[in-house]
Structure formats: C-alpha cells, structure tokens
Design a protein around this motif. Sequence first.
Motif, PDB file in Angstrom:
ATOM      1  N   VAL A  39      -6.117   0.627   0.031  1.00  0.00           N
ATOM      2  CA  VAL A  39      -4.968   1.284   0.185  1.00  0.00           C
ATOM      3  C   VAL A  39      -5.218   2.713   1.055  1.00  0.00           C
ATOM      4  O   VAL A  39      -6.022   3.076   0.888  1.00  0.00           O
ATOM      5  CB  VAL A  39      -4.094   1.671  -1.092  1.00  0.00           C
ATOM      6  CG1 VAL A  39      -3.714   0.276  -1.739  1.00  0.00           C
ATOM      7  CG2 VAL A  39      -4.921   2.572  -2.186  1.00  0.00           C
ATOM      8  N   THR A  40      -4.011   3.375   1.536  1.00  0.00           N
ATOM      9  CA  THR A  40      -4.414   4.539   2.292  1.00  0.00           C
ATOM     10  C   THR A  40      -3.514   5.673   1.651  1.00  0.00           C
ATOM     11  O   THR A  40      -3.515   6.729   2.065  1.00  0.00           O
ATOM     12  CB  THR A  40      -3.599   4.471   3.706  1.00  0.00           C
ATOM     13  OG1 THR A  40      -2.229   4.056   3.611  1.00  0.00           O
ATOM     14  CG2 THR A  40      -4.385   3.300   4.641  1.00  0.00           C
ATOM     15  N   THR A  41      -2.815   5.458   0.618  1.00  0.00           N
ATOM     16  CA  THR A  41      -2.191   6.316  -0.198  1.00  0.00           C
ATOM     17  C   THR A  41      -2.047   5.920  -1.551  1.00  0.00           C
ATOM     18  O   THR A  41      -1.767   4.884  -1.994  1.00  0.00           O
ATOM     19  CB  THR A  41      -0.645   6.784   0.409  1.00  0.00           C
ATOM     20  OG1 THR A  41      -0.205   7.580  -0.453  1.00  0.00           O
ATOM     21  CG2 THR A  41      -0.099   5.381   0.396  1.00  0.00           C
ATOM     22  N   ILE A  42      -1.931   6.860  -2.453  1.00  0.00           N
ATOM     23  CA  ILE A  42      -1.325   6.776  -4.081  1.00  0.00           C
ATOM     24  C   ILE A  42      -0.505   7.460  -4.377  1.00  0.00           C
ATOM     25  O   ILE A  42      -0.440   8.036  -5.519  1.00  0.00           O
ATOM     26  CB  ILE A  42      -2.697   6.724  -4.850  1.00  0.00           C
ATOM     27  CG1 ILE A  42      -3.492   8.160  -4.935  1.00  0.00           C
ATOM     28  CG2 ILE A  42      -3.810   5.758  -4.631  1.00  0.00           C
ATOM     29  CD1 ILE A  42      -4.523   8.473  -5.668  1.00  0.00           C
TER      30      ILE A  42
ATOM     31  N   GLU B 289       3.007   8.849  -5.638  1.00  0.00           N
ATOM     32  CA  GLU B 289       3.735   8.330  -6.763  1.00  0.00           C
ATOM     33  C   GLU B 289       4.899   7.677  -6.283  1.00  0.00           C
ATOM     34  O   GLU B 289       5.618   6.995  -7.390  1.00  0.00           O
ATOM     35  CB  GLU B 289       4.194   9.418  -7.683  1.00  0.00           C
ATOM     36  CG  GLU B 289       2.758   9.934  -8.521  1.00  0.00           C
ATOM     37  CD  GLU B 289       3.126  11.279  -9.525  1.00  0.00           C
ATOM     38  OE1 GLU B 289       3.999  10.861 -10.197  1.00  0.00           O
ATOM     39  OE2 GLU B 289       2.429  12.281  -9.381  1.00  0.00           O
ATOM     40  N   THR B 290       5.454   7.746  -5.206  1.00  0.00           N
ATOM     41  CA  THR B 290       6.420   6.767  -4.646  1.00  0.00           C
ATOM     42  C   THR B 290       5.864   5.539  -4.272  1.00  0.00           C
ATOM     43  O   THR B 290       6.696   4.348  -4.270  1.00  0.00           O
ATOM     44  CB  THR B 290       7.163   7.309  -3.226  1.00  0.00           C
ATOM     45  OG1 THR B 290       5.975   7.507  -2.086  1.00  0.00           O
ATOM     46  CG2 THR B 290       7.589   8.596  -3.452  1.00  0.00           C
ATOM     47  N   THR B 291       4.882   5.056  -4.414  1.00  0.00           N
ATOM     48  CA  THR B 291       4.066   3.721  -4.554  1.00  0.00           C
ATOM     49  C   THR B 291       3.774   3.309  -5.822  1.00  0.00           C
ATOM     50  O   THR B 291       3.766   4.107  -6.798  1.00  0.00           O
ATOM     51  CB  THR B 291       2.897   3.608  -3.603  1.00  0.00           C
ATOM     52  OG1 THR B 291       1.731   4.291  -4.389  1.00  0.00           O
ATOM     53  CG2 THR B 291       3.179   4.293  -2.045  1.00  0.00           C
ATOM     54  N   TYR B 292       3.873   1.941  -5.929  1.00  0.00           N
ATOM     55  CA  TYR B 292       3.458   1.134  -7.087  1.00  0.00           C
ATOM     56  C   TYR B 292       2.192   1.599  -7.697  1.00  0.00           C
ATOM     57  O   TYR B 292       2.117   2.037  -8.951  1.00  0.00           O
ATOM     58  CB  TYR B 292       3.717  -0.267  -6.900  1.00  0.00           C
ATOM     59  CG  TYR B 292       2.932  -1.286  -7.919  1.00  0.00           C
ATOM     60  CD1 TYR B 292       2.730  -1.039  -9.375  1.00  0.00           C
ATOM     61  CD2 TYR B 292       1.991  -2.188  -7.047  1.00  0.00           C
ATOM     62  CE1 TYR B 292       1.652  -1.910  -9.770  1.00  0.00           C
ATOM     63  CE2 TYR B 292       1.334  -3.078  -7.753  1.00  0.00           C
ATOM     64  CZ  TYR B 292       1.177  -2.992  -9.135  1.00  0.00           C
ATOM     65  OH  TYR B 292       0.273  -3.869  -9.868  1.00  0.00           O
ATOM     66  N   LYS B 293       1.184   1.459  -7.025  1.00  0.00           N
ATOM     67  CA  LYS B 293      -0.016   1.765  -7.367  1.00  0.00           C
ATOM     68  C   LYS B 293      -0.376   3.358  -7.758  1.00  0.00           C
ATOM     69  O   LYS B 293      -1.088   3.638  -8.656  1.00  0.00           O
ATOM     70  CB  LYS B 293      -1.047   1.169  -6.249  1.00  0.00           C
ATOM     71  CG  LYS B 293      -1.401  -0.152  -6.215  1.00  0.00           C
ATOM     72  CD  LYS B 293      -2.151  -0.777  -5.324  1.00  0.00           C
ATOM     73  CE  LYS B 293      -2.257  -2.215  -5.312  1.00  0.00           C
ATOM     74  NZ  LYS B 293      -3.250  -2.938  -4.252  1.00  0.00           N
ATOM     75  N   GLY B 294       0.162   4.304  -6.701  1.00  0.00           N
ATOM     76  CA  GLY B 294       0.077   5.531  -7.080  1.00  0.00           C
ATOM     77  C   GLY B 294       0.967   5.978  -8.617  1.00  0.00           C
ATOM     78  O   GLY B 294       0.570   6.942  -9.238  1.00  0.00           O
ATOM     79  N   SER B 295       2.023   5.373  -8.872  1.00  0.00           N
ATOM     80  CA  SER B 295       2.691   5.670  -9.712  1.00  0.00           C
ATOM     81  C   SER B 295       1.777   5.282 -11.109  1.00  0.00           C
ATOM     82  O   SER B 295       1.725   5.994 -11.959  1.00  0.00           O
ATOM     83  CB  SER B 295       4.260   4.854  -9.927  1.00  0.00           C
ATOM     84  OG  SER B 295       4.676   4.755 -11.084  1.00  0.00           O
TER      85      SER B 295
END
Length: 293
Positions: A73-76, A78-84
């Motif tokens: 992934v390139t971002t975590i 919190e607007t992404t599922y994995k980041g959340s």
Amino acid sequence: MPTLRAVLAAAEALWPADGAESWDAVGLVSGDPDAEVRHVHLTVDAVPEVAREAVALGADLLVAHHPLLLRGVTTIAETTYKGSVLATLVRGGCALLAAHTNADVVTTGTSAVLADRLGLVEQRPIEPGARPGTGIGRVGVLAAPMTLGALARHLVDVLPATASGVRVSGEHDRPVRTVALCAGAGDSLLGAPEVLAADVYVTSDLRHHPASEFRERAMLSDGPALVDTSHWATEWLWLDVAAAQLADATGVRVTVSDIRTDPWDFAVLPSSAPHADGTDEGPQSTDPEGAAA
C-alpha cells in the motif's frame, strides 16, 4: 502477564512461519514486542468493525487469519480501510498478528478443522507439507456414505450462516464417501490427483471457468461433484480451535469474534427456483439473519 514477544513465540510454535506460502505475509503487523498481553482476540478478517470490537473488549492483540497488508500500500491514511484498522488498533494499544497459510497447513489447521467437523476419518493432506501430517487441504472418508444433497445439508448445519449458503454441482442423490476439501479458496487444487480421485470436492471462491471445466470433465469421466462454500465460514470454524490452543500455551484470555466478515449481506433468488428433480420450490431468498430478502 506474558509479553507480546512471548505470545508471538507461542504462535510460532503453533503455526510455524516457515509453513507459509512464499507469496504470503504472516507475522506481526503492528505492536510493541515488549508490551504485556492479557487478552487476545481472534478473527478471520481484520476489518474496522472487528478492530473497534477488539479495542472495546480491552484486547492487547488481535490475531487475524487473513493478512491486512498482503499487498503493498502507499498510504495508511484513516480514510482508507487498512489505515482505519491500524489507527484504531494502535490508538487502542492492540497489536495485530497475521496467521494465514502457516495456520492452514498444520495438523489442526483450517482444512483439518473443517474435515473434523464433517466427521471425516483417515485424513491426509491433498498436497503434503514439509512436516508429517501437514499440508494444504484434506482428504478423508465419511463414516458412512451419504448422498451429495445430505452432505450439502450437513455443511449448511456445520458452517455459520451466510447469504451465499452452499452451492452444489452434481446429482442430488449421488452417493459420496471420499471427500476432498480445502477451507478458503481452493480452485488451485482442482487438478490435484487426490481431488480427482474423491467423490466430491468442497472449497470456496470458485470462479465460473475453472468450475465449469471441472464440472464438464467430471460428467465425461464420472469425476467428483463440486461444492462451493463461503470462504469466511469455512475458516471461521478454525478460530475456536486456535483460541483454545493459544490460551493453553500462554495462559492469557483468548476470545473469538462473532462478527460476520463474509462480504455478502443477502441473496435474492428466482421466484421459482428449480429443485434438483426439476420441480419448482416456490419463492426463494437467503438471509443469514433469517429475514426475508
């Protein structure tokens, strides 16, 4: 209380990382190895709802069967599922561990548990692993022959309810005795000799073309019937076994999430669905909670 490092060592003894497939991503995803662990929570999928549940329960470690970061992934954010998921767990002081194909292949892994629940004896792996008794999938024999329809009903009774239920390719009254199965996605094993020699193959996530080719080949050569189940449901059965093993090995409290992370909420079937004998059954709908679709 043991540290996370000690719990990880216990998990490694139960599900050795060297048993994982080369493409897999197992092991610690987040967390401080020196932190104390009093409570471990288990799930098939680390989704935001399960992460919130783990934190609300006061869990110090969430063990997920499916890796959250299997692919890059390139971002975590919190607007992404994995980041959340990661933000919720980190803020709540809950580590995350993935035990995937390394937990599939052991003698008490996902397929072995499903085979046990179906009452199969004389079990052996479809594809043997490096250690005795280990490997992908299981083949076994029912204590007494039953029809394909009865086996499908037995699966429905054994597995947690899902919208997709159980789909079957084969004659309803066909007798079956030898069962090959692979909990989770198993279409890579459709051509395995142990599968082709069985009376029926039970697995999940079957795609149209591989399933169609398997069906047509079976019709020409009196090959095995095919049963397609929910991926989540077949692997969820393993969690209770894994929880008991981890609790015995560490002495900590271990709980299992009842949150259904199967992605399907309900199914709508034709108003007059065909029965196996060609007759109509009338209006049909499936809903894992029992409500009408």
